[in-house]
Design a protein around this motif. Sequence first.
Motif, PDB file in Angstrom:
ATOM      1  N   GLY A   1      36.780  35.883  44.528  1.00 45.98           N
ATOM      2  CA  GLY A   1      36.964  34.820  43.545  1.00 45.98           C
ATOM      3  C   GLY A   1      38.227  35.028  42.752  1.00 45.98           C
ATOM      4  N   THR A   2      38.380  34.241  41.701  1.00 42.33           N
ATOM      5  CA  THR A   2      39.497  34.435  40.783  1.00 42.33           C
ATOM      6  C   THR A   2      39.050  35.365  39.661  1.00 42.33           C
ATOM      7  N   HIS A   3      40.006  35.728  38.838  1.00 44.49           N
ATOM      8  CA  HIS A   3      39.688  36.631  37.735  1.00 44.49           C
ATOM      9  C   HIS A   3      38.601  36.019  36.834  1.00 44.49           C
ATOM     10  N   ASP A   4      38.777  34.750  36.473  1.00 44.40           N
ATOM     11  CA  ASP A   4      37.834  34.134  35.550  1.00 44.40           C
ATOM     12  C   ASP A   4      36.438  34.011  36.166  1.00 44.40           C
ATOM     13  N   SER A   5      36.379  33.578  37.449  1.00 47.05           N
ATOM     14  CA  SER A   5      35.065  33.393  38.070  1.00 47.05           C
ATOM     15  C   SER A   5      34.345  34.724  38.244  1.00 47.05           C
ATOM     16  N   LEU A   6      35.083  35.774  38.586  1.00 47.25           N
ATOM     17  CA  LEU A   6      34.457  37.089  38.764  1.00 47.25           C
ATOM     18  C   LEU A   6      33.999  37.673  37.435  1.00 47.25           C
ATOM     19  N   MET A   7      34.750  37.403  36.370  1.00 47.12           N
ATOM     20  CA  MET A   7      34.324  37.882  35.054  1.00 47.12           C
ATOM     21  C   MET A   7      33.048  37.181  34.620  1.00 47.12           C
ATOM     22  N   ARG A   8      32.941  35.896  34.953  1.00 46.68           N
ATOM     23  CA  ARG A   8      31.718  35.158  34.562  1.00 46.68           C
ATOM     24  C   ARG A   8      30.490  35.677  35.312  1.00 46.68           C
ATOM     25  N   GLU A   9      30.707  36.156  36.569  1.00 47.12           N
ATOM     26  CA  GLU A   9      29.579  36.689  37.339  1.00 47.12           C
ATOM     27  C   GLU A   9      29.051  37.982  36.750  1.00 47.12           C
ATOM     28  N   ASP A  10      29.915  38.683  35.992  1.00 46.78           N
ATOM     29  CA  ASP A  10      29.523  39.929  35.328  1.00 46.78           C
ATOM     30  C   ASP A  10      28.977  40.961  36.326  1.00 46.78           C
ATOM     31  N   GLY A  11      29.668  41.067  37.468  1.00 45.16           N
ATOM     32  CA  GLY A  11      29.267  42.010  38.500  1.00 45.16           C
ATOM     33  C   GLY A  11      30.150  43.246  38.502  1.00 45.16           C
ATOM     34  N   LEU A  12      30.393  43.771  39.693  1.00 44.35           N
ATOM     35  CA  LEU A  12      31.185  44.996  39.830  1.00 44.35           C
ATOM     36  C   LEU A  12      32.592  44.810  39.295  1.00 44.35           C
ATOM     37  N   TYR A  13      33.202  43.648  39.562  1.00 37.13           N
ATOM     38  CA  TYR A  13      34.571  43.418  39.073  1.00 37.13           C
ATOM     39  C   TYR A  13      34.630  43.471  37.547  1.00 37.13           C
TER      40      TYR A  13
END
Length: 564
Positions: free
Chosen positions: A539-551
């Motif tokens: 994903g993008t930075h924003d989408s991965l941050m929203r997922e609150d996963g490993l990234y």
Amino acid sequence: RWRIAAAMLALLVAAVSVLALGQGLKVVIDNGFGSRDAAQLNATLAFVIGVAIVMSLATFTRFHLMMSTGERVIADIRRAVFGHVLTLSPAFFEATRTGEIVSRITNDLTVLQTVIGWGLSMFLRYALMMAGAAVMLVITSPKLAALTLLGVPVALVPILLIGRRVRRHSRESQDRVADVSAYLDEALHEIRTVQAYGHEQQDRRHFGAHAEAAYEAGVRRVRDRALLIASVMLISFCAVGVILWIGGHDVLAGGLTAGGLSAFVFYAAIVANGAAATSEVWGDMLRAAGATERIVELLETRPTLVTPAHPQTLPARVSGTLRIESVQFAYPGRAEPALDGFTLAIAPGERVALVGPSGAGKSTVLALLLRFYDPQSGCIRIEGMDIAQCDPLEVRRHIALVPQDPVIFAASVAENVRYARPGASLHEVRAACEAAQALEFIERLPQRFDAQLGERGVRLSGGQRQRLSIARALLADREILLLDEATSSLDAESERAVGVALERLERGRATLVIAHRLATVQKADRIVVMDRGRVHAVGTHDSLMREDGLYAHLAKLQFLDISA
């Protein structure tokens, strides 16, 4: 060929000259001293001097031609070995120390050079002289010649028995010398770490242990060689003494002239001296045999990457379409896979960042793209072609790499930047350095682009070395760009400037970035989060941050200021 033929002719002339001296000695004793004729003595002396002049000229010719031929052969072998080493896969260098390889190309070939140039020449010289002297022995006194030839098999016994031990110990000695070279190479290359940790005393002790092992192996080899030479000399000269005793009785009985006995002793001494010298040269040849085994082992090492007999040809310019399809890969000797079913597609001009914890497999992806290794299953495609069916050199011509640890060679600034394009002009080199923000420190160097950077670029800072590495990639102008933390050693101002240059370079090119820093990751079109060789999230930075996963977890730990 003509040099070898001329050397063999010179060798034949020199051997005949030596044998002729024996006849000159016979004439001097029988016709000069015996007849009390001064004119005859003068003529004989002139003959001996003439023969000596011819022998010296022939010896010079033979020595010069054989030694220069040996130099030529060793230079060709050294080039061939180095050229072969360059084709070997990274797996070979992971299992073999650099100093070991250097020792084989330098020390082992130096041993071989001694035999090819000097040893072989001397072996042939003494063998030819011994054969000629044996013929002259038969002509001078068949009886004494027969007794002499009976001693030859006895002289061969130590050569056969002790020679095997000499060869074994010679190989062992070369192995221990290689250990010394390997340790020395490692210690000197990492001298700053050695001194920073105050490890000098321990390194002296460890190096001393390697040097002592090499000394002990060398002593064993020398002891066996000395025993071999002494045994042959003892047998040979005892035989000469016995023959002289028998011949003396023949002279007293009138069956042989004094001149004939002198000539016979002269020829017998040639045979004895030749046997002793040949045993010494044989020891050198056995030592060279051990060195040759090590060189042949290197030449017989096959690259693990196999180029197809009829490789597919990539276009002269590719668009940058990349596909990694279900790749399974484990490094040689390791059971755990570095990549486990890894799949990724990159479109032309797309910028993809690989993010993940250490050991996730990020650098392995770059290594497989460069075809340093082939996957155990799955495939990697460029322009739809499986790179395993292409020549590795052809694949790498389309890829520019900026590694995390910049590689700088002991050469000038211009030569380092030109490494990817040796034919680039100085204007192009300068433009690449300017784009990489390297021009400002290059202009301060005493000789600017001609300044020598020292081994591994020790005269530059870490950031300066990285900027030269980026300039090299800029100059390469290839369609696929691999960045392994390319801006990690730059300060904030230089990173922003280099980022602009990299953005220009990335247009129309597929770019794969290994990154941990937020500024680098945020600019990516896609972020691929890896864990244990698999794709964990995309994903993008924003989408991965929203997922609150490993990234998000890695971001909080490594490069995000939560309070911001």
